[in-house]
Design a protein around this motif. Sequence first.
Motif, PDB file in Angstrom:
ATOM      1  N   ALA A   1     -10.469  -7.216  -1.374  1.00 12.74           N
ATOM      2  CA  ALA A   1      -9.930  -6.257  -2.229  1.00 12.74           C
ATOM      3  C   ALA A   1      -8.357  -6.166  -2.132  1.00 12.74           C
ATOM      4  O   ALA A   1      -8.064  -5.169  -2.309  1.00 12.74           O
ATOM      5  CB  ALA A   1     -10.684  -5.031  -1.801  1.00 12.74           C
ATOM      6  N   PHE A   2      -7.981  -7.130  -1.945  1.00 10.41           N
ATOM      7  CA  PHE A   2      -6.272  -7.293  -1.457  1.00 10.41           C
ATOM      8  C   PHE A   2      -5.728  -6.733  -2.553  1.00 10.41           C
ATOM      9  O   PHE A   2      -4.545  -5.802  -2.626  1.00 10.41           O
ATOM     10  CB  PHE A   2      -6.123  -8.875  -1.627  1.00 10.41           C
ATOM     11  N   ASP A   3      -5.966  -6.868  -4.009  1.00  8.92           N
ATOM     12  CA  ASP A   3      -5.297  -6.396  -5.003  1.00  8.92           C
ATOM     13  C   ASP A   3      -6.016  -5.322  -5.986  1.00  8.92           C
ATOM     14  O   ASP A   3      -5.534  -4.950  -7.051  1.00  8.92           O
ATOM     15  CB  ASP A   3      -4.648  -7.292  -6.244  1.00  8.92           C
ATOM     16  N   LYS A   4      -7.041  -4.618  -5.188  1.00  7.33           N
ATOM     17  CA  LYS A   4      -7.872  -3.648  -5.927  1.00  7.33           C
ATOM     18  C   LYS A   4      -7.619  -2.263  -4.974  1.00  7.33           C
ATOM     19  O   LYS A   4      -7.454  -2.274  -3.817  1.00  7.33           O
ATOM     20  CB  LYS A   4      -9.303  -3.953  -5.837  1.00  7.33           C
ATOM     21  N   PRO A   5      -8.034  -1.234  -5.680  1.00  4.63           N
ATOM     22  CA  PRO A   5      -8.028   0.082  -4.996  1.00  4.63           C
ATOM     23  C   PRO A   5      -9.532  -0.185  -4.143  1.00  4.63           C
ATOM     24  O   PRO A   5     -10.449  -0.536  -4.742  1.00  4.63           O
ATOM     25  CB  PRO A   5      -8.151   1.104  -6.283  1.00  4.63           C
ATOM     26  N   ILE A   6      -9.397   0.742  -3.044  1.00  8.71           N
ATOM     27  CA  ILE A   6     -10.519   0.866  -2.202  1.00  8.71           C
ATOM     28  C   ILE A   6     -11.010   2.440  -1.987  1.00  8.71           C
ATOM     29  O   ILE A   6     -10.034   3.001  -1.656  1.00  8.71           O
ATOM     30  CB  ILE A   6     -10.233   0.014  -0.843  1.00  8.71           C
ATOM     31  N   LYS A   7     -12.186   2.650  -2.202  1.00  6.61           N
ATOM     32  CA  LYS A   7     -12.857   3.921  -1.959  1.00  6.61           C
ATOM     33  C   LYS A   7     -14.080   3.668  -1.244  1.00  6.61           C
ATOM     34  O   LYS A   7     -14.880   2.766  -1.673  1.00  6.61           O
ATOM     35  CB  LYS A   7     -12.756   4.869  -3.077  1.00  6.61           C
ATOM     36  N   LEU A   8     -14.119   4.246  -0.342  1.00  7.76           N
ATOM     37  CA  LEU A   8     -15.437   4.169   0.695  1.00  7.76           C
ATOM     38  C   LEU A   8     -15.934   5.789   1.063  1.00  7.76           C
ATOM     39  O   LEU A   8     -15.154   6.697   1.276  1.00  7.76           O
ATOM     40  CB  LEU A   8     -15.010   3.479   2.100  1.00  7.76           C
TER      41      LEU A   8
ATOM     42  N   PHE B   1     -19.285   2.922  -2.272  1.00  9.62           N
ATOM     43  CA  PHE B   1     -17.913   2.224  -2.347  1.00  9.62           C
ATOM     44  C   PHE B   1     -17.421   2.162  -3.610  1.00  9.62           C
ATOM     45  O   PHE B   1     -18.399   1.896  -4.848  1.00  9.62           O
ATOM     46  CB  PHE B   1     -17.946   0.866  -1.737  1.00  9.62           C
ATOM     47  N   ASP B   2     -16.178   1.946  -4.086  1.00  9.72           N
ATOM     48  CA  ASP B   2     -15.594   1.703  -5.443  1.00  9.72           C
ATOM     49  C   ASP B   2     -14.620   0.697  -5.217  1.00  9.72           C
ATOM     50  O   ASP B   2     -13.598   1.022  -4.587  1.00  9.72           O
ATOM     51  CB  ASP B   2     -15.423   3.004  -6.143  1.00  9.72           C
ATOM     52  N   PHE B   3     -14.548  -0.455  -5.630  1.00 10.18           N
ATOM     53  CA  PHE B   3     -13.338  -1.263  -5.681  1.00 10.18           C
ATOM     54  C   PHE B   3     -12.909  -1.659  -7.018  1.00 10.18           C
ATOM     55  O   PHE B   3     -12.338  -2.794  -7.453  1.00 10.18           O
ATOM     56  CB  PHE B   3     -13.821  -2.766  -4.983  1.00 10.18           C
ATOM     57  N   GLY B   4     -12.726  -0.468  -7.893  1.00 12.23           N
ATOM     58  CA  GLY B   4     -12.312  -0.562  -9.176  1.00 12.23           C
ATOM     59  C   GLY B   4     -12.986  -0.652 -10.425  1.00 12.23           C
ATOM     60  O   GLY B   4     -12.794  -0.803 -11.558  1.00 12.23           O
ATOM     61  N   LYS B   5     -14.429  -1.035  -9.856  1.00 14.70           N
ATOM     62  CA  LYS B   5     -15.233  -1.073 -11.156  1.00 14.70           C
ATOM     63  C   LYS B   5     -16.720  -0.253 -11.021  1.00 14.70           C
ATOM     64  O   LYS B   5     -17.580  -0.279 -11.590  1.00 14.70           O
ATOM     65  CB  LYS B   5     -16.050  -2.756 -10.583  1.00 14.70           C
ATOM     66  N   GLY B   6     -16.569   0.936 -10.468  1.00 10.94           N
ATOM     67  CA  GLY B   6     -17.482   2.104 -10.610  1.00 10.94           C
ATOM     68  C   GLY B   6     -17.990   2.185  -9.201  1.00 10.94           C
ATOM     69  O   GLY B   6     -17.934   1.299  -8.194  1.00 10.94           O
TER      70      GLY B   6
ATOM     71  N   MET C   1       0.825  -1.004   0.002  1.00 11.30           N
ATOM     72  CA  MET C   1      -0.002   0.248  -0.106  1.00 11.30           C
ATOM     73  C   MET C   1       0.910   1.301   0.025  1.00 11.30           C
ATOM     74  O   MET C   1       1.689   1.465   0.813  1.00 11.30           O
ATOM     75  CB  MET C   1      -0.936  -0.025   1.082  1.00 11.30           C
ATOM     76  N   ARG C   2       0.473   2.139  -0.787  1.00  8.54           N
ATOM     77  CA  ARG C   2       1.441   3.394  -1.036  1.00  8.54           C
ATOM     78  C   ARG C   2       0.653   4.598  -0.577  1.00  8.54           C
ATOM     79  O   ARG C   2       1.104   5.798  -0.081  1.00  8.54           O
ATOM     80  CB  ARG C   2       1.831   3.536  -2.520  1.00  8.54           C
ATOM     81  N   TYR C   3      -0.832   4.476  -0.333  1.00  7.26           N
ATOM     82  CA  TYR C   3      -1.367   5.663   0.002  1.00  7.26           C
ATOM     83  C   TYR C   3      -2.784   5.263   0.566  1.00  7.26           C
ATOM     84  O   TYR C   3      -3.424   4.304   0.205  1.00  7.26           O
ATOM     85  CB  TYR C   3      -2.104   6.404  -1.289  1.00  7.26           C
ATOM     86  N   GLU C   4      -2.958   5.863   1.794  1.00  2.00           N
ATOM     87  CA  GLU C   4      -4.105   5.667   2.669  1.00  2.00           C
ATOM     88  C   GLU C   4      -4.582   7.105   2.999  1.00  2.00           C
ATOM     89  O   GLU C   4      -3.914   7.879   3.793  1.00  2.00           O
ATOM     90  CB  GLU C   4      -4.007   4.754   3.806  1.00  2.00           C
ATOM     91  N   GLY C   5      -5.720   7.457   2.240  1.00  2.00           N
ATOM     92  CA  GLY C   5      -6.248   8.957   2.542  1.00  2.00           C
ATOM     93  C   GLY C   5      -7.494   9.071   3.273  1.00  2.00           C
ATOM     94  O   GLY C   5      -8.574   8.121   2.819  1.00  2.00           O
TER      95      GLY C   5
ATOM     96  N   SER D   1      -9.256  -4.374   6.690  1.00  2.00           N
ATOM     97  CA  SER D   1      -8.471  -5.492   7.102  1.00  2.00           C
ATOM     98  C   SER D   1      -6.981  -4.921   6.486  1.00  2.00           C
ATOM     99  O   SER D   1      -6.877  -4.653   5.314  1.00  2.00           O
ATOM    100  CB  SER D   1      -8.687  -6.700   7.376  1.00  2.00           C
ATOM    101  N   VAL D   2      -6.000  -5.523   7.330  1.00  2.54           N
ATOM    102  CA  VAL D   2      -4.583  -5.179   6.519  1.00  2.54           C
ATOM    103  C   VAL D   2      -4.488  -6.326   5.505  1.00  2.54           C
ATOM    104  O   VAL D   2      -3.480  -6.119   4.687  1.00  2.54           O
ATOM    105  CB  VAL D   2      -3.528  -5.501   7.812  1.00  2.54           C
ATOM    106  N   GLU D   3      -5.178  -7.525   5.433  1.00  2.68           N
ATOM    107  CA  GLU D   3      -5.132  -8.433   4.595  1.00  2.68           C
ATOM    108  C   GLU D   3      -5.777  -7.910   3.282  1.00  2.68           C
ATOM    109  O   GLU D   3      -5.761  -8.531   2.274  1.00  2.68           O
ATOM    110  CB  GLU D   3      -5.646  -9.762   5.036  1.00  2.68           C
ATOM    111  N   GLY D   4      -6.721  -6.831   3.092  1.00  2.00           N
ATOM    112  CA  GLY D   4      -7.276  -6.210   2.007  1.00  2.00           C
ATOM    113  C   GLY D   4      -8.891  -6.685   2.074  1.00  2.00           C
ATOM    114  O   GLY D   4      -9.391  -6.336   1.196  1.00  2.00           O
ATOM    115  N   LYS D   5      -9.399  -7.151   3.014  1.00  2.00           N
ATOM    116  CA  LYS D   5     -10.502  -7.476   3.009  1.00  2.00           C
ATOM    117  C   LYS D   5     -11.538  -6.328   3.683  1.00  2.00           C
ATOM    118  O   LYS D   5     -11.107  -5.566   4.497  1.00  2.00           O
ATOM    119  CB  LYS D   5     -11.080  -8.786   3.871  1.00  2.00           C
ATOM    120  N   VAL D   6     -12.735  -6.158   3.018  1.00  2.00           N
ATOM    121  CA  VAL D   6     -13.563  -4.947   3.539  1.00  2.00           C
ATOM    122  C   VAL D   6     -14.910  -5.458   3.983  1.00  2.00           C
ATOM    123  O   VAL D   6     -15.294  -6.401   3.194  1.00  2.00           O
ATOM    124  CB  VAL D   6     -13.647  -3.912   2.254  1.00  2.00           C
TER     125      VAL D   6
END
Length: 236
Positions: A165-172, A126-131, A1-5, A109-114
């Motif tokens: 969402a381990f390998d996906k961007p997460i927006k909430l 929410f947006d997990f890379g699909k809109g 992870m490089r960014y968490e805003g 979670s740190v494992e990437g589960k939402v």
Amino acid sequence: MRYEGIGYSSVMGALHTKSRLPNQDSYLVKKLKFGTLLVVSDGMGSHAHAEVGSRAVCRSVSKALQIWNENKCEDIRLLIPLLHSMWNLDIYPFAKNECGATCLFAFVSVEGKVFLGQLGDGSIYFDFGKGTEVLKDKDDDFANLTTGINNIRSFEDWILMTVDAFDKPIKLCLMTDGVSETLIENKRSAFVELIWKRISEKANVIERNNLVYRVLNQWNPVNSGDDRTLISYEKR
């Protein structure tokens, strides 16, 4: 992870200011060793101690989540009975029918589960890379809009979702109905996407929170009667 805003704020509505009532919304943003927790709660205005109920919601989700994690649970449904028990203890000595409140939460979670959960009104986008999508739309279950943590009929009143969402961007984006229900319906997704964009341009949490505060504080006066609370989150 490089960014968490993360950006968040809560603003008292004009009706509560005029009546000298407290802000009945509450929120919690908490970084834990095992993930990040976001909670928004709207105290029911008809209840004498609505603000007590909404603050207790935030504390109770946090306490329940830590027990849930310590026991290595993976089913979010097991969190809900814990949460309700914690809430009933937390509001004591007030009666639960004096402390009604909604509950919206998201745990990354740190494992990437939402894990997402909603009881009552307000919205989780929410947006997990699909809109951009919404966890529950107003038309999905109108009766659920008036359900609070004090008067659920069954645990099925909760709307729950788990996403890997381990390998996906997460927006909430979590918001009380003082925000969601005063937006033009076909503009809600665009509003959320603009919030995510504007927050990503800010350098630190103070700037992000100030942005959210300004947006909520400068709300259209026609729609500013209710308290307004919003948490925006992005991880990529």
